[in-house]
Design an enzyme around this catalytic site. Structure first.
Site, short mmCIF file in Angstrom:
data_model
loop_
_atom_site.label_atom_id
_atom_site.label_comp_id
_atom_site.label_asym_id
_atom_site.label_seq_id
_atom_site.Cartn_x
_atom_site.Cartn_y
_atom_site.Cartn_z
N ASP A 56 -6.61 -8.03 6.58
CA ASP A 56 -6.34 -6.61 6.84
C ASP A 56 -6.33 -6.34 8.34
OD1 ASP A 56 -6.52 -3.59 6.44
OD2 ASP A 56 -6.78 -4.26 4.38
N HIS A 90 -9.08 0.63 7.96
CA HIS A 90 -8.70 0.20 6.62
C HIS A 90 -9.43 -1.09 6.21
CE1 HIS A 90 -6.11 -1.35 3.35
NE2 HIS A 90 -5.97 -0.06 3.07
N ASN A 182 2.01 2.03 -3.76
CA ASN A 182 1.80 3.47 -3.91
C ASN A 182 3.10 4.24 -3.98
OD1 ASN A 182 -0.97 3.05 -3.67
ND2 ASN A 182 -0.97 3.40 -1.46
N SER A 245 -5.03 0.34 -2.59
CA SER A 245 -5.82 -0.51 -1.69
C SER A 245 -7.25 -0.63 -2.18
CB SER A 245 -5.83 0.09 -0.28
OG SER A 245 -4.68 -0.21 0.43
#
Length: 375
Positions: A56, A90, A182, A245
């Site tokens: 990430d 994130h 998404n 996520s």
């Protein structure tokens, strides 16, 4: 030579932040803990001895997970960090969902597997920016460090290097968990989630129903909480987000629990245990919204699950909840054309080579159009 384009930040719906929590009330805001019976689960397993690679934006050494964070790396050119830097939040949020250990007296955030180790692998500096090539290098690094699970909360188009990295993970007996994508930016399950040997994760809301932000498709395997999911932030505080996520990180934590309790269980059987014990939702059996169902952590750790190949034999609860999801056979279908595209974060805070074939049957259609990049 093809290059990966820059991708814009995900739409506001996936990025809307809930009111900030603090050390005293964050645990109460983590509704997914009660939903998944985590207090009971932690009497069975806490992920001890398992290392999860979080691929990430890096992972900040937040006080709630600092004790579980090991030195990792960045695969980005010119960035010589050990992965323990995060200017987006994130990656820190995903790591927190997996293995935050919190603080004394029930303070701070709690992860699904609070004794699992986190290997931070930085393949992008900011949430929306990253390439499939960098992601493939990050996966290869995680494999070289003997990570048992790789958690990926990003998606984009197919890419040959990425496909090969996933195959390498399969040969190395690594469980790979990835977010499906998404809506509205994504209309199809993105890559790497859409590849064989990856557990593709969709999302549900507080009521256990499919959330409208989660993409649907024949590649979806499981669903997990994905709405207003609170976790750690890069500034030492907390924030929440909505998107697949967080759901993927939660399932990665679930895989860590299983690998800790059943250390000799191969990756395909870990995936099989998750799907065979999932709580069926929607039409009977597997469907494109819920996959094989909602993860059931207690059942995944206690049920008597027949080995793969016994698809007609249901899992028998061994102190866990209902386990009505179908146990399937290997994925089938061909991979879509490989092109170099960008990878984009799915929500904030939130094989050739034949190693192991995931237990989930795929109703993949060769005529499907390529997935859109999240924007």
């Amino acid at each position: 030579m093809l290059t990966a384009p820059t991708i814009s930040r995900p739409p506001a719906e996936t990025e809307a932040l809930s009111p900030r929590a603090n050390i005293y009330d964050i645990r109460g805001r983590q509704w997914h803990l009660d939903y998944l019976s985590v207090r009971q689960v932690h009497k069975l397993s806490q992920g001890e001895g398992v290392m999860v690679a979080v691929v990430d934006t890096g992972v900040h050494p937040h006080p709630d997970l600092r004790g579980n964070l090991v030195a990792g790396t960045s695969v980005l050119h010119g960035d010589r960090s050990n992965g323990q830097q995060d200017r987006d939040g994130h990656g820190t949020g995903m790591a927190g969902l997996i293995s935050s250990h919190g603080r004394p007296a029930g303070k701070g955030a709690l992860g699904i597997a609070p004794k699992a180790k986190i290997l931070p692998v930085r393949f992008k500096l900011d949430g929306p920016l990253g390439t499939a090539t960098d992601l493939s290098q990050a996966i290869e690094y995680a494999i070289s460090r003997k990570a048992q699970i790789i958690s990926i909360s990003s998606a984009g188009a197919a890419n040959l290097a990425l496909q090969r990295a996933i195959q390498s993970a399969a040969r190395a007996d690594v469980v790979v968990v990835a977010a499906a994508g998404n809506i509205p930016a994504d209309r199809h399950v993105g890559f790497p989630a859409a590849y064989p040997n990856v557990i593709a994760i969709g999302g549900i809301d507080r009521g256990g129903k499919h959330t409208r932000i989660s993409v649907s498709g024949p590649e979806v395997d499981l669903v997990a909480p994905a709405v207003e999911i609170y976790s750690t932030n890069f500034d030492g505080g907390y924030r929440a987000g909505t998107g697949t996520s967080g759901a993927a990180a939660i399932v990665a934590g679930a895989a860590a629990l299983i690998r800790a309790k059943y250390p000799y269980l191969p990756a395909d059987e870990v995936a099989h245990r998750l799907t065979a014990t999932a709580i069926d939702k929607g039409p009977p059996g597997r469907d494109d919204q819920y996959g094989y169902g909602v993860i059931d952590l207690v059942a995944a750790l206690t049920a008597d699950v027949p080995p793969r190949g016994f698809g007609s034999v249901p899992a028998t609860p061994g102190g866990g909840g209902p386990t009505t999801a179908e146990a399937g056979g290997p994925r089938t279908g061909e991979n879509r054309a490989a092109t170099v595209r960008g990878l984009v974060t799915l929500g904030v805070l939130l094989a050739a080579g034949g190693a192991w074939a995931l237990v989930l049957r795929r109703r993949r259609r060769s005529a499907d159009p390529p997935p859109r990049i999240s924007r």
